[in-house]
Design an enzyme around this catalytic site. Structure first.
Site, short mmCIF file in Angstrom:
data_model
loop_
_atom_site.label_atom_id
_atom_site.label_comp_id
_atom_site.label_asym_id
_atom_site.label_seq_id
_atom_site.Cartn_x
_atom_site.Cartn_y
_atom_site.Cartn_z
N LYS A 102 -3.83 10.86 4.67
CA LYS A 102 -3.52 10.14 5.75
C LYS A 102 -2.53 11.01 6.47
O LYS A 102 -1.36 10.86 6.00
CB LYS A 102 -2.84 8.54 5.38
CG LYS A 102 -3.71 7.99 4.76
CD LYS A 102 -3.73 7.94 3.20
CE LYS A 102 -4.16 6.86 2.46
NZ LYS A 102 -5.62 6.59 2.39
N ASP B 288 17.01 9.46 -8.78
CA ASP B 288 18.58 9.32 -8.60
C ASP B 288 18.97 9.64 -7.42
O ASP B 288 20.08 10.13 -6.98
CB ASP B 288 18.78 10.65 -9.43
CG ASP B 288 18.51 10.71 -11.01
OD1 ASP B 288 18.46 9.55 -11.35
OD2 ASP B 288 18.46 11.66 -11.69
N LYS C 140 3.35 4.24 -1.28
CA LYS C 140 3.53 5.12 -2.35
C LYS C 140 4.85 6.00 -2.20
O LYS C 140 4.69 6.91 -1.49
CB LYS C 140 2.02 6.20 -2.61
CG LYS C 140 0.75 5.55 -3.03
CD LYS C 140 0.00 5.10 -1.84
CE LYS C 140 -1.42 4.61 -1.93
NZ LYS C 140 -2.01 4.02 -0.75
N ASP D 92 1.01 19.69 18.12
CA ASP D 92 1.42 21.21 18.34
C ASP D 92 1.68 21.95 17.04
O ASP D 92 1.29 22.05 16.20
CB ASP D 92 2.56 21.00 19.42
CG ASP D 92 2.25 20.35 20.76
OD1 ASP D 92 0.80 20.29 21.08
OD2 ASP D 92 3.07 19.70 21.43
N HIS E 63 -9.21 10.91 1.25
CA HIS E 63 -8.30 9.62 1.07
C HIS E 63 -7.24 10.20 1.79
O HIS E 63 -6.23 9.27 1.72
CB HIS E 63 -8.11 9.45 -0.39
CG HIS E 63 -7.55 8.07 -0.72
ND1 HIS E 63 -6.29 8.06 -1.01
CD2 HIS E 63 -8.05 6.95 -0.59
CE1 HIS E 63 -5.77 6.80 -1.34
NE2 HIS E 63 -6.85 5.96 -1.13
N HIS F 147 0.86 -1.13 0.00
CA HIS F 147 0.05 0.03 0.13
C HIS F 147 0.92 1.39 -0.01
O HIS F 147 0.41 2.34 -0.12
CB HIS F 147 -0.96 0.04 1.25
CG HIS F 147 -2.01 0.88 1.29
ND1 HIS F 147 -2.33 1.90 2.04
CD2 HIS F 147 -3.21 0.92 0.36
CE1 HIS F 147 -3.46 2.52 1.72
NE2 HIS F 147 -3.89 1.88 0.77
#
Length: 400
Positions: A287, A120, A115, A292, A285, A113
């Site tokens: 996350k 380089d 991404k 603080d 979608h 899952h």
């Protein structure tokens, strides 16, 4: 966690596909040596086709391109789409591909899952955005609200090493790129991952540490919210000690059962002063979270059983006041202008018939880590894919 925070990084927030795709495709187009790419989903749509073209062009000019996708999330990608890349020199790998049973995908758990893109060894991208048109506003009402970051600096070496480890069985020969370690900005950063080996709880622990250290505010925007008991307890405890705790969750979900499960936990949190807002403009979608005025995280991990107990996930932890301030301003605007506040009075209505479900949901979060251990952890390995078809013919037929 066996990595350390590293200073001297530049981290830029990218909101939705409109900001993310131009930057990541530009970085790939400028690659000179290597592109390491991990993703859950590639669709054969305008975004997937743009990704395919940029990777083909990179491979043809001699850049090493290693692409890893999830065998469940990318199961429907046409063979011709894949073949057009492999013929150009792109190395295409699938994580745990499994045959269908009665037309149904069977590899439901422990997905790739993450991404991640590393170009380089100098520039990296990490977040929750897949390669599909539903991350663009012109997709319509079901376009997703999501986030990623572009990062340069010494922490890129941690992302590069993580992608190398994942792809080690298929990286032949191993990567010869040496990540750049020059300081590029003011941010401290730390890469954290969740796997089914030595890093089973690293992302959850990073959330717990951040929440326990909070003194003034916590904001969490998460698509699939059904966390374990420890995380729920720490959010409640933070609100009890005077921390302003704000959750932004799905109000227009892409899967209705997601909101139903999350709402089983609302009473427990609302009673102690946690503020809950449901984002209603389109499916959330994202996350992301902040604590603080300095700590933040952006990544692929939801706060649900799949992400916290099964999937391979990757987040970046960030300590940078300017980044925290930008994310806070964005989320505060989202909460005040595009969300509906959830009140305890509203959730108490009909409580008598929902009480057994709430009780069951709460205790499921308490014991789920133990339950997850009953499921077999298949080996985390990639399989290289090289379709033996006429790629040009297949693509032509698929576009008619």
């Amino acid at each position: 966690m066996n990595r350390s925070w590293v200073d001297g990084n530049q981290v830029e927030l990218l909101i939705n596909g409109e900001q993310y795709y131009p930057r990541v495709f530009e970085a790939m187009a400028q690659a000179q040596e290597e592109i390491l790419l991990e993703t859950f989903i590639i669709f054969d749509d305008k975004v997937g086709q743009q990704l395919r073209q940029v990777l083909i062009h990179a491979a043809r000019r001699g850049v090493r391109v290693e692409l890893a996708v999830d065998g469940y999330g990318t199961a429907d990608l046409p063979d011709g789409f894949i073949a057009s890349m492999t013929e150009a020199g792109v190395c295409f790998h699938a994580f745990d591909p499994q045959p269908r049973l009665a037309g149904m995908r069977t590899n439901l758990f422990r997905r790739l899952h993450r991404k991640i893109v590393v170009v380089d060894g100098k520039r990296a991208f990490i977040g929750g955005i897949n390669y599909s048109a539903d991350h663009l506003g012109d997709y319509g009402p079901m376009a997703k609200q999501d986030y990623a970051v572009e990062v340069t600096g010494p922490v890129v070496a941690q992302l590069h090493a993580a992608s190398q480890r994942l792809m080690a069985p298929v990286l032949q020969p191993p990567s010869a790129v040496r990540p750049a370690l020059q300081r590029t900005g003011p941010a401290s950063a730390l890469f954290v991952e969740r796997d089914n080996g030595r890093h089973r709880t690293d992302i959850e622990l990073s959330y717990l540490q951040g929440i326990r250290a909070a003194r003034t505010r916590i904001m969490v925007a998460n698509a699939y919210f059904f966390p374990g008991y420890r995380l729920l307890r720490e959010l409640r405890n933070a609100a009890r000690r005077g921390v302003e705790v704000t959750l932004i969750l799905q109000g227009q979900p892409d899967m209705r059962w997601v909101r139903a499960l999350s709402r089983l936990l609302y009473n427990y949190l609302l009673r102690d002063g946690v503020h809950i807002h449901e984002y209603c403009q389109r499916p959330l979608h994202g996350k992301v979270a902040l604590v603080d005025d300095e700590w933040a995280t952006v990544g692929s991990s939801n706060l649900d059983p799949l992400s916290l107990s099964f999937n391979l996930e990757a987040n970046l932890l960030i300590r940078d006041r300017a980044f925290n301030r930008q994310l806070h301003q964005h989320l505060a605007t989202l909460a005040s202008e595009q969300c509906k506040a959830v009140t305890l009075e509203r959730m108490i209505r009909g409580y008598w018939w929902r009480a057994p479900l709430i009780f069951a949901g709460f205790h499921l979060t308490r014991y789920f880590p133990r339950i997850a251990g009953w499921f077999p952890a298949h080996r985390q390995k990639l399989r290289s894919v090289q379709p033996e078809i006429d790629a040009h013919r297949d693509l032509h037929e698929g576009n008619t």
